[in-house]
Design a protein around this motif. Structure first.
Motif, PDB file in Angstrom:
ATOM      1  N   UNK A 127       9.252 -12.914   4.574  1.00  0.00           N
ATOM      2  CA  UNK A 127      10.418 -12.214   3.999  1.00  0.00           C
ATOM      3  C   UNK A 127      10.740 -10.935   4.775  1.00  0.00           C
ATOM      4  N   UNK A 128      12.038 -10.610   4.851  1.00  0.00           N
ATOM      5  CA  UNK A 128      12.473  -9.475   5.658  1.00  0.00           C
ATOM      6  C   UNK A 128      11.793  -8.169   5.295  1.00  0.00           C
ATOM      7  N   UNK A 129      11.603  -7.917   3.986  1.00  0.00           N
ATOM      8  CA  UNK A 129      10.959  -6.680   3.564  1.00  0.00           C
ATOM      9  C   UNK A 129       9.525  -6.576   4.040  1.00  0.00           C
ATOM     10  N   UNK A 130       8.783  -7.654   3.899  1.00  0.00           N
ATOM     11  CA  UNK A 130       7.397  -7.663   4.367  1.00  0.00           C
ATOM     12  C   UNK A 130       7.320  -7.555   5.882  1.00  0.00           C
ATOM     13  N   UNK A 131       8.257  -8.204   6.577  1.00  0.00           N
ATOM     14  CA  UNK A 131       8.260  -8.129   8.038  1.00  0.00           C
ATOM     15  C   UNK A 131       8.486  -6.693   8.499  1.00  0.00           C
ATOM     16  N   UNK A 132       9.408  -5.994   7.840  1.00  0.00           N
ATOM     17  CA  UNK A 132       9.658  -4.593   8.171  1.00  0.00           C
ATOM     18  C   UNK A 132       8.421  -3.744   7.901  1.00  0.00           C
ATOM     19  N   UNK A 133       7.795  -3.967   6.755  1.00  0.00           N
ATOM     20  CA  UNK A 133       6.606  -3.201   6.382  1.00  0.00           C
ATOM     21  C   UNK A 133       5.482  -3.419   7.390  1.00  0.00           C
ATOM     22  N   UNK A 134       5.229  -4.669   7.757  1.00  0.00           N
ATOM     23  CA  UNK A 134       4.161  -4.970   8.720  1.00  0.00           C
ATOM     24  C   UNK A 134       4.474  -4.398  10.097  1.00  0.00           C
ATOM     25  N   UNK A 135       5.749  -4.462  10.492  1.00  0.00           N
ATOM     26  CA  UNK A 135       6.123  -3.896  11.785  1.00  0.00           C
ATOM     27  C   UNK A 135       5.856  -2.397  11.821  1.00  0.00           C
ATOM     28  N   UNK A 136       6.209  -1.693  10.764  1.00  0.00           N
ATOM     29  CA  UNK A 136       6.044  -0.238  10.751  1.00  0.00           C
ATOM     30  C   UNK A 136       4.575   0.151  10.729  1.00  0.00           C
ATOM     31  N   UNK A 137       3.738  -0.646  10.080  1.00  0.00           N
ATOM     32  CA  UNK A 137       2.299  -0.409  10.162  1.00  0.00           C
ATOM     33  C   UNK A 137       1.814  -0.600  11.600  1.00  0.00           C
ATOM     34  N   UNK A 138       2.325  -1.638  12.258  1.00  0.00           N
ATOM     35  CA  UNK A 138       1.971  -1.865  13.656  1.00  0.00           C
ATOM     36  C   UNK A 138       2.438  -0.708  14.531  1.00  0.00           C
ATOM     37  N   UNK A 139       3.623  -0.157  14.232  1.00  0.00           N
ATOM     38  CA  UNK A 139       4.142   0.967  15.004  1.00  0.00           C
ATOM     39  C   UNK A 139       3.222   2.182  14.887  1.00  0.00           C
ATOM     40  N   UNK A 140       2.651   2.398  13.703  1.00  0.00           N
ATOM     41  CA  UNK A 140       1.708   3.506  13.535  1.00  0.00           C
ATOM     42  C   UNK A 140       0.456   3.288  14.393  1.00  0.00           C
ATOM     43  N   UNK A 141       0.003   2.040  14.469  1.00  0.00           N
ATOM     44  CA  UNK A 141      -1.140   1.729  15.336  1.00  0.00           C
ATOM     45  C   UNK A 141      -0.798   2.020  16.797  1.00  0.00           C
ATOM     46  N   UNK A 142       0.415   1.640  17.203  1.00  0.00           N
ATOM     47  CA  UNK A 142       0.855   1.891  18.571  1.00  0.00           C
ATOM     48  C   UNK A 142       0.901   3.390  18.855  1.00  0.00           C
ATOM     49  N   UNK A 143       1.405   4.169  17.897  1.00  0.00           N
ATOM     50  CA  UNK A 143       1.477   5.618  18.077  1.00  0.00           C
ATOM     51  C   UNK A 143       0.084   6.210  18.277  1.00  0.00           C
ATOM     52  N   UNK A 144      -0.876   5.765  17.477  1.00  0.00           N
ATOM     53  CA  UNK A 144      -2.255   6.253  17.628  1.00  0.00           C
ATOM     54  C   UNK A 144      -2.825   5.854  18.978  1.00  0.00           C
ATOM     55  N   UNK A 145      -2.509   4.609  19.394  1.00  0.00           N
ATOM     56  CA  UNK A 145      -3.017   4.133  20.696  1.00  0.00           C
ATOM     57  C   UNK A 145      -2.407   4.949  21.836  1.00  0.00           C
ATOM     58  N   UNK A 146      -1.131   5.262  21.755  1.00  0.00           N
ATOM     59  CA  UNK A 146      -0.486   6.055  22.798  1.00  0.00           C
ATOM     60  C   UNK A 146      -1.093   7.453  22.878  1.00  0.00           C
TER      61      UNK A 146
END
Length: 261
Positions: free
Chosen positions: A91-110
């Motif tokens: 579902x679109x809402x869950x996809x957005x939520x999971x993407x933003x969690x992934x973005x936080x992981x990317x920010x920490x990795x950067x």
């Protein structure tokens, strides 16, 4: 606004070999009002065009390791299509939520990658290989791990529209002992192929897309890649990478709050 977004995507890719699409997807969802699936598909096209410029720049200076790249591409170009199919089931809402969690992981990795680059700048040789021949000689036992890593990166690209560089760069360094410059160049080559494959899959599913939107973003991405690559080559990019990491983190947190309210 679209041109600026493209410049941000290209700049981050040029500096770090990762992270560009995490700006594109939430901005396209929030600013352009696109559905999550459309934002991820268009982001792949922009990332591919930006990565192509980066690959051309780094190929001239020998900052590509072809053998590890081919192993990553071999599996990743298959799983990116699998990931796109899976994204349709979320579902679109869950996809957005999971993407933003992934973005936080990317920010920490950067942020951590910026620290690692600072250490490498103080110890430029260390134990890291400085040429493709050294890299190729030192990773024969880790070929299977590179294939697995490529499959995982392709899956992330297909589901979330990210190039996967935030995962590819540290994996290349860990498995092959190549230095950061070659890891970034090699990551861009992998990102180019995976993103092109994913974008082709998106076009097959949605042939009627906004080409003007893509051209504006891609033009900004190419300009940003030139800027980011020049900065990475001649300047200390640690501070800039940390600023990008903070920006990604804040944008992700803001988007998460908007979803939850």
């Amino acid at each position: 606004m679209l041109l600026v977004t493209g410049i941000l995507i290209g700049s981050v890719l040029g500096l770090t070999g990762a992270g560009g699409s995490v700006f594109a997807v939430p901005l396209l969802v929030i600013g352009a009002g696109l559905a999550m699936q459309d934002a991820t598909g268009i982001a792949l096209g922009v990332v591919a065009s930006s990565a192509a410029v980066g690959v051309l720049l780094r190929a001239r200076s020998g900052q590509l390791a072809l053998r590890p790249a081919l192993l990553l591409i071999m599996s990743g170009s298959v799983t990116v299509l699998v990931g796109q199919r899976l994204a349709l089931l979320i579902p679109g809402g869950w996809l957005s939520f999971l993407f933003l969690l992934l973005a936080l992981v990317i920010a920490l990795r950067m942020w951590r990658q910026a620290t690692d680059q600072g250490s490498e700048a103080r110890h430029p040789r260390g134990l890291l290989a400085d040429s493709e021949s050294e890299v190729s000689a030192g990773f024969s036992g880790d070929g299977l791990m590179l294939v697995v890593a490529g499959g995982f990166a392709g899956l992330l690209a297909g589901i979330f529209g990210v190039g996967g560089g935030f995962f590819i760069v540290p994996m290349l360094i860990f498995l092959t002992q190549m230095n950061m410059r070659i890891a970034i160049g090699t990551s861009l080559l992998v990102i180019l192929v995976l993103s092109l494959t994913g974008f082709a899959g998106y076009l097959y599913q949605r042939p009627q897309m906004d080409w003007e939107l893509l051209v504006l973003l891609a033009g900004g991405g190419a300009l940003g890649m030139l800027l980011g690559s020049r900065t990475a080559a001649f300047l200390n990019g640690v501070v800039l990478q940390r600023l990008f990491a903070v920006a990604i983190g804040l944008l992700s947190l803001f988007s998460l709050l908007k979803i939850s309210l």
